[in-house]
Design a protein around this motif. Structure first.
Motif, PDB file in Angstrom:
ATOM      1  N   VAL A 172      96.687 -30.433 -30.193  1.00  0.00           N
ATOM      2  CA  VAL A 172      97.684 -29.834 -30.817  1.00  0.00           C
ATOM      3  C   VAL A 172      97.892 -28.274 -30.429  1.00  0.00           C
ATOM      4  N   PHE A 173      96.879 -27.678 -30.494  1.00  0.00           N
ATOM      5  CA  PHE A 173      96.858 -26.178 -30.474  1.00  0.00           C
ATOM      6  C   PHE A 173      97.113 -25.999 -28.614  1.00  0.00           C
ATOM      7  N   VAL A 174      96.287 -26.649 -27.742  1.00  0.00           N
ATOM      8  CA  VAL A 174      96.755 -26.656 -26.379  1.00  0.00           C
ATOM      9  C   VAL A 174      98.016 -27.158 -26.200  1.00  0.00           C
ATOM     10  N   LEU A 175      98.574 -27.990 -26.719  1.00  0.00           N
ATOM     11  CA  LEU A 175      99.881 -28.550 -26.330  1.00  0.00           C
ATOM     12  C   LEU A 175     100.894 -27.450 -26.688  1.00  0.00           C
ATOM     13  N   PHE A 176     101.016 -26.821 -27.742  1.00  0.00           N
ATOM     14  CA  PHE A 176     101.930 -25.757 -28.180  1.00  0.00           C
ATOM     15  C   PHE A 176     101.549 -24.423 -27.483  1.00  0.00           C
ATOM     16  N   ALA A 196     100.150  -7.998 -35.662  1.00  0.00           N
ATOM     17  CA  ALA A 196      98.819  -8.473 -36.600  1.00  0.00           C
ATOM     18  C   ALA A 196      99.376  -9.279 -37.678  1.00  0.00           C
ATOM     19  N   GLU A 197     100.454  -8.857 -38.278  1.00  0.00           N
ATOM     20  CA  GLU A 197     100.776  -9.528 -39.544  1.00  0.00           C
ATOM     21  C   GLU A 197     101.339 -10.799 -39.375  1.00  0.00           C
ATOM     22  N   GLN A 198     102.034 -11.025 -38.334  1.00  0.00           N
ATOM     23  CA  GLN A 198     102.360 -12.421 -37.850  1.00  0.00           C
ATOM     24  C   GLN A 198     101.088 -13.242 -37.720  1.00  0.00           C
ATOM     25  N   LEU A 199     100.086 -13.014 -36.813  1.00  0.00           N
ATOM     26  CA  LEU A 199      98.893 -13.567 -36.616  1.00  0.00           C
ATOM     27  C   LEU A 199      98.419 -14.012 -37.939  1.00  0.00           C
ATOM     28  N   GLU A 300     101.434 -23.094 -34.943  1.00  0.00           N
ATOM     29  CA  GLU A 300     101.804 -21.743 -35.196  1.00  0.00           C
ATOM     30  C   GLU A 300     100.946 -20.636 -34.337  1.00  0.00           C
ATOM     31  N   ALA A 301      99.630 -20.897 -34.596  1.00  0.00           N
ATOM     32  CA  ALA A 301      98.751 -20.074 -34.149  1.00  0.00           C
ATOM     33  C   ALA A 301      99.020 -20.142 -32.341  1.00  0.00           C
ATOM     34  N   ALA A 302      99.207 -21.403 -32.156  1.00  0.00           N
ATOM     35  CA  ALA A 302      99.313 -21.705 -30.537  1.00  0.00           C
ATOM     36  C   ALA A 302     100.433 -20.797 -30.068  1.00  0.00           C
ATOM     37  N   VAL A 305      99.693 -17.148 -29.728  1.00  0.00           N
ATOM     38  CA  VAL A 305      98.662 -17.160 -28.458  1.00  0.00           C
ATOM     39  C   VAL A 305      99.291 -17.123 -27.232  1.00  0.00           C
ATOM     40  N   GLY A 306     100.386 -18.133 -27.108  1.00  0.00           N
ATOM     41  CA  GLY A 306     101.190 -18.241 -25.975  1.00  0.00           C
ATOM     42  C   GLY A 306     102.042 -17.225 -25.580  1.00  0.00           C
ATOM     43  N   MET A 307     102.524 -16.367 -26.685  1.00  0.00           N
ATOM     44  CA  MET A 307     103.483 -15.190 -26.687  1.00  0.00           C
ATOM     45  C   MET A 307     102.389 -14.141 -26.181  1.00  0.00           C
ATOM     46  N   LEU A 308     101.460 -14.081 -26.821  1.00  0.00           N
ATOM     47  CA  LEU A 308     100.327 -13.034 -26.442  1.00  0.00           C
ATOM     48  C   LEU A 308     100.053 -12.972 -24.925  1.00  0.00           C
TER      49      LEU A 308
END
Length: 311
Positions: A172-176, A196-199, A300-302, A305-308
């Motif tokens: 799921v993480f890799v997909l998103f 940082a707050e969002q993470l 959500e974390a994925a 990370v994708g945005m970063l």
């Protein structure tokens, strides 16, 4: 003790001693917010609470409506032998639905109570999630044997389930993360800054409280009433999965703004309902709430990370 063995201790349906201590923090914050919370211009505290109560009533009606369907069609039959989470107890279905409705009202009010000054400085609603964590934590503390045995509030997973759970969470993480990178590559305007707050918000208390409430508390109560006669990819499930997934989807379908305005998010509702099924499955499959928490964090974390990665 066998981790799959049902609890013989008091549950939220068979005991009332949890009600007063669980209500205390939610009501205390509600009163404090009414007296001290800064309100948006033109918005009255009573209007916000009224809208939150209406939102909660809508979810309760949906939950009870779905929950009574198996009773109407005779899908819930008494067990031949007494006891056991896997065996249905039709006489406890309506009390279980009422208890779950109480949980819904509590989380609805906690999440939509105007924020006190300390919490108002943050972008996300930490206050609501902290209040949720307080009352559900008190619930588990008061009924700790039920929390351990039925709600799967344990670090130990069912033997042999950990590897499959990690594969699902990782997939799921890799997909998103991949979908996010691809979307931003196609349309750079979709990129969003991640702080940082969002993470922290997407990987800590908020998702933990939702799993403690929706799976560990609500699903445990409903599974004891409806039983778990079905098998979904090796996990014992029943009508509790259906009820919580539909209600979880409805909670993300019907949106309520800070000033009491309602709107709909069809895509959000569908996604949340499907995630509700997956989260209920991993909770039942592993017999632990923690893999469900990690799976809840994964998409959500994925995205973050994708945005970063594309920033």
């Amino acid at each position: 003790m066998d981790p799959s063995a049902p609890s013989v201790a008091a549950t939220p349906v068979t005991s009332a001693r949890w009600i007063a201590p669980v209500l205390a923090p939610a009501l205390a914050v509600l009163v404090a917010s009414g007296l001290l919370a800064p309100m948006p211009e033109g918005v009255q505290f009573s209007d916000v609470v009224r809208s939150a109560a209406l939102w909660a009533v809508i979810l309760v009606l949906i939950t009870i409506g779905v929950g009574v369907l198996p009773l109407l069609f005779g899908s819930v039959r008494p067990a031949k032998r007494a006891g056991g989470v896997g065996r249905a107890a039709p006489g406890r279905v309506l009390p279980a639905l009422l208890v779950v409705s109480g949980f819904l009202v509590l989380t609805a009010l906690a999440g939509r109570t105007p924020r006190l000054a300390f919490f108002a400085q943050f972008e996300h609603n930490w206050q609501g999630k902290v209040v949720d964590l307080l009352w559900v934590g008190i619930l588990f503390a008061v009924l700790w044997r039920w929390a351990r045995d039925d709600a799967h509030l344990t670090w130990r997973t069912r033997p042999g389930s950990g590897r499959t759970a990690l594969i699902v969470i990782g997939a799921v993480f890799v997909l998103f993360a991949g979908l996010t990178v691809m979307s931003v590559s196609i349309d750079p305007a979709m990129h969003q800054q991640v702080g940082a707050e969002q993470l922290l918000y997407n990987t800590t208390i908020p998702n933990l409280t939702e799993e403690l409430i929706w799976r560990a508390a609500m699903l445990a109560v409903l599974d004891r009433a409806f039983g778990t006669p079905w098998r979904l990819a090796g996990a014992p499930v029943g009508w509790g999965l259906v009820v919580t997934s539909v209600a979880f989807g409805a909670g993300h379908l019907i949106l309520l703004s800070a000033n009491g305005e309602f709107s709909l998010s069809v895509s959000g509702g569908i996604f949340a309902a499907l995630m509700g099924v997956l989260l209920a499955w991993i909770w039942a499959y592993t017999r632990s709430v923690w893999p469900a928490f990690l799976l809840h964090c994964a998409p959500e974390a994925a995205v973050d990370v994708g945005m970063l990665l594309t920033g």
